[in-house]
Enzyme design. Structure first.
Site, mmCIF file in Angstrom:
data_model
loop_
_atom_site.group_PDB
_atom_site.id
_atom_site.type_symbol
_atom_site.label_atom_id
_atom_site.label_comp_id
_atom_site.label_asym_id
_atom_site.label_seq_id
_atom_site.Cartn_x
_atom_site.Cartn_y
_atom_site.Cartn_z
ATOM 1 N N ARG A 232 -11.150 0.076 29.712
ATOM 2 C CA ARG A 232 -11.710 -0.805 30.733
ATOM 3 C C ARG A 232 -13.196 -0.497 30.893
ATOM 4 O O ARG A 232 -13.569 0.489 31.522
ATOM 5 C CB ARG A 232 -10.964 -0.576 32.049
ATOM 6 C CG ARG A 232 -11.110 -1.673 33.080
ATOM 7 C CD ARG A 232 -10.228 -1.401 34.281
ATOM 8 N NE ARG A 232 -8.808 -1.457 33.949
ATOM 9 C CZ ARG A 232 -8.074 -2.571 34.003
ATOM 10 N NH1 ARG A 232 -8.603 -3.694 34.397
ATOM 11 N NH2 ARG A 232 -6.803 -2.548 33.674
ATOM 12 N N SER B 58 -5.196 -12.667 25.412
ATOM 13 C CA SER B 58 -4.597 -13.495 26.445
ATOM 14 C C SER B 58 -4.963 -14.938 26.140
ATOM 15 O O SER B 58 -6.135 -15.273 26.060
ATOM 16 C CB SER B 58 -5.163 -13.056 27.795
ATOM 17 O OG SER B 58 -4.557 -13.769 28.836
ATOM 18 N N ARG C 239 -10.686 -2.865 22.400
ATOM 19 C CA ARG C 239 -9.287 -2.453 22.473
ATOM 20 C C ARG C 239 -8.646 -2.462 21.090
ATOM 21 O O ARG C 239 -7.748 -1.666 20.798
ATOM 22 C CB ARG C 239 -8.508 -3.363 23.431
ATOM 23 C CG ARG C 239 -8.902 -3.101 24.872
ATOM 24 C CD ARG C 239 -8.026 -3.817 25.871
ATOM 25 N NE ARG C 239 -8.515 -3.546 27.230
ATOM 26 C CZ ARG C 239 -7.927 -3.997 28.327
ATOM 27 N NH1 ARG C 239 -6.836 -4.743 28.241
ATOM 28 N NH2 ARG C 239 -8.415 -3.696 29.508
ATOM 29 N N ARG D 11 -18.206 -7.374 32.861
ATOM 30 C CA ARG D 11 -17.381 -7.518 34.059
ATOM 31 C C ARG D 11 -17.582 -6.331 34.987
ATOM 32 O O ARG D 11 -17.561 -5.191 34.548
ATOM 33 C CB ARG D 11 -15.902 -7.604 33.671
ATOM 34 C CG ARG D 11 -15.612 -8.845 32.857
ATOM 35 C CD ARG D 11 -14.144 -9.003 32.552
ATOM 36 N NE ARG D 11 -13.972 -10.154 31.663
ATOM 37 C CZ ARG D 11 -12.817 -10.526 31.125
ATOM 38 N NH1 ARG D 11 -11.721 -9.837 31.402
ATOM 39 N NH2 ARG D 11 -12.760 -11.572 30.336
ATOM 40 N N GLU E 93 -2.452 -4.799 26.968
ATOM 41 C CA GLU E 93 -2.995 -6.123 26.712
ATOM 42 C C GLU E 93 -4.209 -6.059 25.778
ATOM 43 O O GLU E 93 -5.123 -5.266 25.959
ATOM 44 C CB GLU E 93 -3.422 -6.769 28.038
ATOM 45 C CG GLU E 93 -4.060 -8.128 27.830
ATOM 46 C CD GLU E 93 -4.618 -8.736 29.128
ATOM 47 O OE1 GLU E 93 -4.228 -8.271 30.210
ATOM 48 O OE2 GLU E 93 -5.435 -9.661 29.022
#
Length: 414
Positions: free
Chosen positions: A275, A350, A387, A260, A347
């Site tokens: 990130r 999801s 994560r 990403r 987070e």
RNA sequence: CGGGAGAUGGCAGAGCGGUUGAAUGCACUGGUCUUGAAAACCAGCGAGGGUCAUACCUCCGGGAGUUCGAAUCUCCCUCUCCCGGCCA
């Protein structure tokens, strides 16, 4: 894509639901008008086409009977011009319509709370107690002496937001992947290994394109992109297919790297590996009959939550409000893991139900008796591996600066 | 990267430029027969739009063209397969 027929019949209710996602109702009116204009234009066009077809069929007959075909020919040549003009109009309307339609997000479920951003999300469940420490827990980047994560050299190899895992960090990552896939498989998800590079059609179908091209890494000189999530290849496995009823539900799990650009996130989480431009993720994707998708949704949330719990990681389940909901999602539950170093939940997973939003774009249907019915598609991170590694480092740290290992991972590390 | 072949319904596989959305086989669905099954026989069986339902329109990889008319002719693109080179 939302259902344009429903939009025409049920405008007010759809508009009010989409308000939760901050979609301007003017845009929706425009969409509705475009749809109507196209329908009208098509009627005009089709009438001319019907005439052309019918009269063209007269030729063999006329020739046989020795009738004059010159005037018929001239008449049809003229009609042909008219068709071309109306055809162009129809195409323009079609282009304008899909321009809008492809950029309208999915309709949120009625139980999605109103709200602007993540502050309005609703915590629905806490799992496991937050661990307590007799010392001040460190953040995951504060373990230099263990030679775990090499941020500097990641930047040297690529650019910022890339890193290198070494030694036990690399081994734990690999153990996590294997553990997660096995865990999901035991819950009925079939393991799949997919390409990391996909074409434009695939990204269109799952909704990353046309709106979010800036977030994707594109292969230069090709109409191909690095996947931002395994959701894209997994869902697209069944693009343009009509499934048999007994094939459903299809439940899949896959590990992939994800890429990403994170174009809109400058300045956020610049430190550490929260990130990154590249990260590993084990994904869950399900394809179901519409009436089964709520049940499967719960199963997927439970699968991810139980997985976290089995690793001994405290977390909470959060129901996303309309404003925080992704483009294609009708409903999303996030799992947020406790990070002692940051002293907050972050987070880590999801899970979303897109209902028939992606299915309509991807044309994934199943045979319900005689009829072809759009399926529902769901996706969810089993867990973001990077994560999860951070969470283990921070939650399993000891006062002497070393890290313990979750019991369930031990068999995978021997 | 070089050379050759091809792209038609779930699959296989036909298709002189004219009423072909498309032969045929397999698969599938329903029926007859059978104690049941198989076999055999009969019937049905692509998708999208549109309509209360019909009509009607579109679709034979994608796009452009020739023609009154194209799955069938021409051009471009894409993809697939085979042979050779390179390569994990």
């Amino acid at each position: 894509m939302i259902d344009l027929k429903a939009l025409q019949n049920d405008f007010d209710s759809i508009a009010s639901k989409l308000q939760k996602k901050n979609v301007d109702s003017e845009l929706l009116s425009a969409l509705k008008e475009q749809a109507l204009a196209l329908k009208t234009q098509k009627a005009v066009l089709e009438k001319l086409q019907a005439e052309q077809n019918a009269k063209s069929k007269l030729f063999p007959q006329y020739q046989k009977e020795g009738k004059d075909i010159a005037s018929l020919k001239a008449e049809l040549a003229e009609n042909k011009q008219a068709i071309a003009i109306e055809q162009d109009k129809a195409r323009e309307l079609e282009a304008a319509l899909s321009d809008i339609a492809l950029n309208v997000p999915n309709i949120p479920d009625s139980d999605v709370p109103a709200g602007l951003d993540e502050d309005d999300n609703i915590e629905i469940k806490k799992v496991l107690d937050i661990p307590t420490f007799s010392f001040t827990p460190k953040e995951h980047w504060d373990f230099e002496e263990l030679d775990f994560i090499d941020f500097e050299r990641g930047v040297k190899l690529s650019k910022s937001r890339f890193c290198v895992l070494k030694n036990d960090a690399a081994r734990i990552e690999r153990a996590l992947i294997n553990y997660m896939l096995d865990f999901n498989r035991a819950r009925g998800f079939a393991e799949v290994s997919v390409p990391y590079i996909v074409n434009r059609d695939s990204l269109m179908a799952t909704g990353q394109l046309p709106k979010f091209e800036d977030d994707l890494f594109k292969i230069e000189g090709e109409e191909l992109f690095l996947i931002p999530t395994a959701e894209v290849p997994l869902t697209n496995l069944y693009r343009d297919e009509i499934l048999k009823e007994e094939e459903l539900p299809i439940m899949m799990t896959s590990f992939t790297a994800c890429f990403r650009k994170e174009a809109g996130s400058a300045g956020r989480d610049t430190r550490g590996m929260i990130r990154q431009h590249q990260f590993g993720k084990v994904e869950l994707v399900s394809i179901t009959k519409p009436q089964d998708s709520d049940k499967i949704f719960q199963e997927m949330v439970a699968c991810a939550s139980d997985l976290l719990a089995s690793l001994g990681l405290a977390h909470r389940q959060v129901l996303l409000c309309g404003g925080d909901l992704g483009f294609g999602a009708a409903k999303t539950i996030d799992l947020e893991v406790w990070l002692p170093g940051q002293n907050r939940y972050r987070e880590i997973s999801s899970v979303s139900n897109t209902r028939d939003f992606q299915a309509r774009r991807a044309l994934i249907r199943y045979k319900d008796g005689k009829k072809n019915v759009l399926v529902n598609t769901l996706n969810g991170s089993s867990l973001a591996v990077g994560r999860c590694l951070i969470a283990i480092i921070e939650n399993y740290q000891k006062e002497d600066g070393t890290i313990a290992v979750p019991e369930v991972l031990k068999p995978y590390l021997s």
